[in-house]
Design a protein around this motif. Structure first.
Motif, short mmCIF file in Angstrom:
data_model
loop_
_atom_site.label_atom_id
_atom_site.label_comp_id
_atom_site.label_asym_id
_atom_site.label_seq_id
_atom_site.Cartn_x
_atom_site.Cartn_y
_atom_site.Cartn_z
N LEU A 94 0.86 -1.18 0.00
CA LEU A 94 0.00 0.00 0.00
C LEU A 94 0.89 1.23 0.00
O LEU A 94 1.82 1.33 0.79
CB LEU A 94 -0.91 0.02 1.23
N TYR A 95 0.61 2.16 -0.91
CA TYR A 95 1.40 3.39 -0.99
C TYR A 95 0.54 4.57 -0.55
O TYR A 95 -0.58 4.75 -1.04
CB TYR A 95 1.90 3.62 -2.43
N ALA A 96 1.07 5.33 0.39
CA ALA A 96 0.39 6.53 0.87
C ALA A 96 1.30 7.73 0.60
O ALA A 96 2.47 7.72 1.00
CB ALA A 96 0.08 6.42 2.35
N GLY A 97 0.78 8.74 -0.08
CA GLY A 97 1.62 9.86 -0.47
C GLY A 97 1.04 11.21 -0.08
O GLY A 97 -0.16 11.34 0.15
N SER A 98 1.92 12.18 0.00
CA SER A 98 1.53 13.56 0.26
C SER A 98 2.45 14.46 -0.57
O SER A 98 3.23 13.98 -1.38
CB SER A 98 1.63 13.90 1.75
N THR A 99 2.35 15.76 -0.36
CA THR A 99 3.20 16.68 -1.13
C THR A 99 4.66 16.62 -0.69
O THR A 99 5.54 17.11 -1.39
CB THR A 99 2.68 18.11 -0.97
N THR A 100 4.93 16.02 0.46
CA THR A 100 6.31 16.02 0.97
C THR A 100 6.92 14.63 1.13
O THR A 100 8.13 14.51 1.29
CB THR A 100 6.37 16.71 2.35
N ALA A 101 6.12 13.58 1.10
CA ALA A 101 6.68 12.25 1.36
C ALA A 101 5.82 11.17 0.72
O ALA A 101 4.66 11.39 0.38
CB ALA A 101 6.80 12.01 2.87
N LEU A 102 6.43 9.99 0.58
CA LEU A 102 5.76 8.81 0.06
C LEU A 102 6.12 7.63 0.95
O LEU A 102 7.30 7.38 1.22
CB LEU A 102 6.17 8.51 -1.38
N ALA A 103 5.11 6.91 1.44
CA ALA A 103 5.35 5.79 2.34
C ALA A 103 4.90 4.50 1.68
O ALA A 103 3.86 4.46 1.01
CB ALA A 103 4.60 5.99 3.65
N GLN A 104 5.69 3.45 1.84
CA GLN A 104 5.36 2.12 1.34
C GLN A 104 5.08 1.22 2.54
O GLN A 104 5.94 1.04 3.40
CB GLN A 104 6.53 1.55 0.53
N LEU A 105 3.86 0.67 2.62
CA LEU A 105 3.44 -0.07 3.79
C LEU A 105 3.08 -1.50 3.41
O LEU A 105 2.31 -1.73 2.47
CB LEU A 105 2.21 0.58 4.44
N PRO A 106 3.62 -2.49 4.11
CA PRO A 106 3.19 -3.87 3.86
C PRO A 106 1.81 -4.12 4.46
O PRO A 106 1.48 -3.58 5.51
CB PRO A 106 4.27 -4.70 4.58
N LEU A 107 1.00 -4.91 3.79
CA LEU A 107 -0.36 -5.15 4.24
C LEU A 107 -0.50 -6.46 5.00
O LEU A 107 -1.57 -6.77 5.51
CB LEU A 107 -1.31 -5.16 3.04
N HIS A 108 0.55 -7.25 5.06
CA HIS A 108 0.47 -8.53 5.76
C HIS A 108 1.14 -8.41 7.13
O HIS A 108 2.22 -7.86 7.26
CB HIS A 108 1.14 -9.64 4.95
N ARG A 109 0.45 -8.91 8.14
CA ARG A 109 0.96 -8.96 9.52
C ARG A 109 0.72 -10.35 10.06
O ARG A 109 0.07 -10.56 11.07
CB ARG A 109 0.26 -7.90 10.39
N CYS A 110 1.24 -11.34 9.34
CA CYS A 110 0.93 -12.74 9.65
C CYS A 110 1.48 -13.16 11.00
O CYS A 110 0.92 -14.05 11.65
CB CYS A 110 1.49 -13.64 8.54
N GLY A 111 2.57 -12.55 11.44
CA GLY A 111 3.15 -12.93 12.72
C GLY A 111 2.25 -12.60 13.91
O GLY A 111 2.46 -13.13 15.00
N ALA A 112 1.25 -11.74 13.70
CA ALA A 112 0.37 -11.35 14.80
C ALA A 112 -0.66 -12.41 15.14
O ALA A 112 -1.36 -12.30 16.14
CB ALA A 112 -0.35 -10.04 14.46
N TYR A 113 -0.77 -13.45 14.31
CA TYR A 113 -1.80 -14.46 14.51
C TYR A 113 -1.30 -15.69 15.25
O TYR A 113 -1.94 -16.73 15.22
CB TYR A 113 -2.40 -14.87 13.17
N GLY A 114 -0.16 -15.59 15.88
CA GLY A 114 0.32 -16.71 16.67
C GLY A 114 1.07 -17.73 15.85
O GLY A 114 1.39 -17.52 14.68
N LYS A 115 1.33 -18.87 16.47
CA LYS A 115 2.15 -19.91 15.85
C LYS A 115 1.39 -21.20 15.64
O LYS A 115 1.98 -22.27 15.55
CB LYS A 115 3.39 -20.17 16.72
N ALA A 116 0.06 -21.12 15.56
CA ALA A 116 -0.76 -22.31 15.40
C ALA A 116 -1.57 -22.20 14.12
O ALA A 116 -1.98 -21.11 13.71
CB ALA A 116 -1.68 -22.51 16.60
N CYS A 117 -1.81 -23.34 13.48
CA CYS A 117 -2.59 -23.36 12.25
C CYS A 117 -4.00 -22.84 12.47
O CYS A 117 -4.54 -22.09 11.66
CB CYS A 117 -2.62 -24.79 11.70
#
Length: 210
Positions: A94-117
Protein backbone atom coordinates in the motif's frame (compact mmCIF):
# COMPACT_ATOMS: atom_id res chain seq x y z
CA UNK A 1 7.30 14.95 14.81
CA UNK A 2 6.80 16.65 18.16
CA UNK A 3 3.85 14.35 18.89
CA UNK A 4 5.96 11.31 17.98
CA UNK A 5 8.82 12.44 20.24
CA UNK A 6 6.36 13.12 23.05
CA UNK A 7 4.94 9.60 22.76
CA UNK A 8 8.37 7.94 22.80
CA UNK A 9 9.49 10.03 25.76
CA UNK A 10 6.27 9.22 27.62
CA UNK A 11 5.35 6.12 29.62
CA UNK A 12 5.67 2.61 28.27
CA UNK A 13 2.62 0.36 27.88
CA UNK A 14 2.36 -2.44 30.41
CA UNK A 15 0.01 -5.42 30.86
CA UNK A 16 -1.35 -5.64 34.37
CA UNK A 17 -4.17 -7.18 36.37
CA UNK A 18 -6.04 -10.48 36.07
CA UNK A 19 -7.22 -9.63 32.54
CA UNK A 20 -3.79 -8.42 31.38
CA UNK A 21 -5.12 -4.99 30.38
CA UNK A 22 -2.81 -2.38 28.87
CA UNK A 23 -1.99 0.36 31.39
CA UNK A 24 0.64 3.06 31.75
CA UNK A 25 3.85 1.72 33.29
CA UNK A 26 4.68 3.73 36.39
CA UNK A 27 7.70 1.79 37.62
CA UNK A 28 11.40 2.53 37.27
CA UNK A 29 12.76 2.60 33.71
CA UNK A 30 16.34 1.29 33.48
CA UNK A 31 19.24 3.31 32.08
CA UNK A 32 19.89 3.75 29.25
CA UNK A 33 16.23 4.21 28.43
CA UNK A 34 15.10 1.68 25.79
CA UNK A 35 14.93 3.36 22.41
CA UNK A 36 17.99 5.57 22.95
CA UNK A 37 20.88 5.18 20.55
CA UNK A 38 24.14 4.09 22.20
CA UNK A 39 26.78 6.81 22.29
CA UNK A 40 30.08 7.14 24.07
CA UNK A 41 29.68 10.90 23.92
CA UNK A 42 26.81 10.91 26.42
CA UNK A 43 27.43 7.52 28.02
CA UNK A 44 29.70 4.51 28.19
CA UNK A 45 28.00 2.26 25.64
CA UNK A 46 29.54 1.83 22.21
CA UNK A 47 26.71 -0.38 20.89
CA UNK A 48 23.52 -2.09 22.01
CA UNK A 49 25.61 -5.20 22.74
CA UNK A 50 27.00 -3.35 25.76
CA UNK A 51 23.57 -2.63 27.25
CA UNK A 52 22.89 -4.25 30.66
CA UNK A 53 20.63 -7.30 30.76
CA UNK A 54 18.09 -5.25 32.72
CA UNK A 55 17.63 -2.92 29.75
CA UNK A 56 17.27 -5.80 27.27
CA UNK A 57 14.69 -7.59 29.43
CA UNK A 58 12.72 -4.37 29.95
CA UNK A 59 12.62 -3.71 26.20
CA UNK A 60 11.42 -7.26 25.51
CA UNK A 61 8.56 -6.97 27.98
CA UNK A 62 7.60 -3.38 27.05
CA UNK A 63 7.63 -3.13 23.23
CA UNK A 64 4.84 -0.52 23.07
CA UNK A 65 4.39 3.06 24.19
CA UNK A 66 1.21 3.99 26.09
CA UNK A 67 0.39 7.39 24.55
CA UNK A 68 -0.97 7.29 20.97
CA UNK A 69 0.17 9.48 18.08
CA UNK A 70 -2.92 11.06 16.53
CA UNK A 71 -3.16 12.78 13.11
CA UNK A 72 -3.88 16.47 12.67
CA UNK A 73 -7.39 17.41 13.74
CA UNK A 74 -7.67 14.25 15.88
CA UNK A 75 -9.31 12.38 12.97
CA UNK A 76 -8.22 10.38 9.91
CA UNK A 77 -6.67 12.51 7.21
CA UNK A 78 -8.54 10.71 4.43
CA UNK A 79 -11.98 9.17 4.80
CA UNK A 80 -14.56 8.02 2.27
CA UNK A 81 -17.81 6.30 3.12
CA UNK A 82 -20.88 5.03 1.24
CA UNK A 83 -19.01 4.65 -2.06
CA UNK A 84 -19.76 2.07 -4.72
CA UNK A 85 -16.22 0.68 -4.77
CA UNK A 86 -15.56 -3.04 -4.51
CA UNK A 87 -12.16 -4.58 -3.79
CA UNK A 88 -11.35 -7.08 -6.51
CA UNK A 89 -7.68 -7.93 -5.98
CA UNK A 90 -5.02 -8.18 -3.28
CA UNK A 91 -2.25 -5.56 -3.45
CA UNK A 92 1.58 -6.57 -2.56
CA UNK A 93 1.99 -3.23 -0.93
CA UNK A 94 0.00 0.00 0.00
CA UNK A 95 1.40 3.39 -0.99
CA UNK A 96 0.39 6.53 0.87
CA UNK A 97 1.62 9.86 -0.47
CA UNK A 98 1.53 13.56 0.26
CA UNK A 99 3.20 16.68 -1.13
CA UNK A 100 6.31 16.02 0.97
CA UNK A 101 6.68 12.25 1.36
CA UNK A 102 5.76 8.81 0.06
CA UNK A 103 5.35 5.79 2.34
CA UNK A 104 5.36 2.12 1.34
CA UNK A 105 3.44 -0.07 3.79
CA UNK A 106 3.19 -3.87 3.86
CA UNK A 107 -0.36 -5.15 4.24
CA UNK A 108 0.47 -8.53 5.76
CA UNK A 109 0.96 -8.96 9.52
CA UNK A 110 0.93 -12.74 9.65
CA UNK A 111 3.15 -12.93 12.72
CA UNK A 112 0.37 -11.35 14.80
CA UNK A 113 -1.80 -14.46 14.51
CA UNK A 114 0.32 -16.71 16.67
CA UNK A 115 2.15 -19.91 15.85
CA UNK A 116 -0.76 -22.31 15.40
CA UNK A 117 -2.59 -23.36 12.25
CA UNK A 118 -6.00 -22.81 13.85
CA UNK A 119 -5.24 -19.20 14.81
CA UNK A 120 -3.89 -18.44 11.33
CA UNK A 121 -6.96 -19.86 9.58
CA UNK A 122 -9.44 -18.29 12.01
CA UNK A 123 -7.96 -14.88 11.24
CA UNK A 124 -9.37 -15.19 7.71
CA UNK A 125 -6.76 -12.73 6.54
CA UNK A 126 -6.48 -12.81 2.72
CA UNK A 127 -2.84 -11.77 3.00
CA UNK A 128 -1.81 -14.73 5.18
CA UNK A 129 -1.98 -18.51 4.99
CA UNK A 130 -0.70 -21.53 6.90
CA UNK A 131 2.19 -23.17 5.05
CA UNK A 132 2.50 -26.26 7.21
CA UNK A 133 4.94 -24.68 9.66
CA UNK A 134 3.98 -21.07 10.27
CA UNK A 135 1.49 -18.35 9.35
CA UNK A 136 3.21 -16.65 6.43
CA UNK A 137 2.46 -14.18 3.67
CA UNK A 138 0.10 -15.52 1.01
CA UNK A 139 1.61 -15.58 -2.48
CA UNK A 140 -0.74 -16.24 -5.45
CA UNK A 141 0.02 -19.26 -7.63
CA UNK A 142 2.28 -20.70 -4.99
CA UNK A 143 3.70 -24.18 -5.53
CA UNK A 144 3.80 -25.06 -1.83
CA UNK A 145 1.55 -28.04 -1.19
CA UNK A 146 0.53 -27.37 2.40
CA UNK A 147 -0.65 -23.77 2.11
CA UNK A 148 -4.04 -23.56 3.80
CA UNK A 149 -6.49 -20.67 3.99
CA UNK A 150 -10.22 -20.12 3.60
CA UNK A 151 -11.23 -16.46 3.82
CA UNK A 152 -15.00 -17.10 3.77
CA UNK A 153 -15.24 -19.91 6.32
CA UNK A 154 -11.83 -20.42 7.90
CA UNK A 155 -12.74 -23.69 9.59
CA UNK A 156 -9.64 -25.07 11.35
CA UNK A 157 -11.39 -28.42 11.81
CA UNK A 158 -11.04 -28.97 8.09
CA UNK A 159 -7.92 -26.97 7.33
CA UNK A 160 -5.70 -27.89 10.26
CA UNK A 161 -6.67 -31.43 11.22
CA UNK A 162 -4.40 -34.17 9.94
CA UNK A 163 -7.56 -36.19 9.29
CA UNK A 164 -10.43 -33.81 8.31
CA UNK A 165 -12.98 -36.56 8.98
CA UNK A 166 -12.17 -36.44 12.68
CA UNK A 167 -13.31 -32.82 12.87
CA UNK A 168 -10.84 -31.75 15.53
CA UNK A 169 -7.72 -29.65 15.94
CA UNK A 170 -4.74 -30.34 18.22
CA UNK A 171 -5.42 -29.48 21.84
CA UNK A 172 -3.11 -27.76 24.27
CA UNK A 173 -2.62 -29.77 27.44
CA UNK A 174 -1.51 -28.40 30.79
CA UNK A 175 -0.74 -30.62 33.75
CA UNK A 176 -1.12 -29.39 37.31
CA UNK A 177 -0.87 -30.61 40.87
CA UNK A 178 -4.02 -30.65 42.98
CA UNK A 179 -4.10 -27.68 45.31
CA UNK A 180 -1.67 -25.62 43.22
CA UNK A 181 -2.37 -22.75 40.83
CA UNK A 182 -1.71 -22.44 37.10
CA UNK A 183 -2.14 -19.56 34.65
CA UNK A 184 -4.38 -20.37 31.68
CA UNK A 185 -3.82 -18.24 28.59
CA UNK A 186 -7.29 -17.27 27.36
CA UNK A 187 -6.58 -14.47 24.87
CA UNK A 188 -6.95 -15.81 21.30
CA UNK A 189 -4.95 -14.22 18.50
CA UNK A 190 -8.02 -14.13 16.23
CA UNK A 191 -11.41 -12.45 16.67
CA UNK A 192 -13.02 -15.57 15.20
CA UNK A 193 -11.42 -17.91 17.73
CA UNK A 194 -13.11 -19.24 20.86
CA UNK A 195 -11.05 -20.63 23.74
CA UNK A 196 -12.56 -23.39 25.86
CA UNK A 197 -10.74 -24.93 28.83
CA UNK A 198 -11.76 -28.38 30.08
CA UNK A 199 -10.38 -30.39 32.96
CA UNK A 200 -10.26 -34.01 34.09
CA UNK A 201 -8.73 -35.48 37.25
CA UNK A 202 -7.58 -38.73 35.62
CA UNK A 203 -7.21 -39.85 31.99
CA UNK A 204 -10.27 -42.08 32.46
CA UNK A 205 -12.54 -39.27 33.69
CA UNK A 206 -14.72 -37.38 31.19
CA UNK A 207 -13.64 -33.86 30.26
CA UNK A 208 -15.59 -31.15 32.06
CA UNK A 209 -15.81 -27.51 31.03
CA UNK A 210 -13.74 -25.28 33.31
Amino acid sequence: MADIRRAFLGPFAHKEGPNYQWVSYQGRVPYPRPGMCPSKTFGTFGSTKDFPDEVIQFARHHPLMYNPVLPHGQRPLFLQAAVAYTFTRIAQQLYAGSTTALAQLPLHRCGAYGKACAECCLARDPYCAWDGTACTRYVPNTKRRFRRQDVRNGDPNLLCSEDPRRGSVPQKQLYGVEGSTAFLECIPKSLQAHVLWTYQHTPDDPQREG
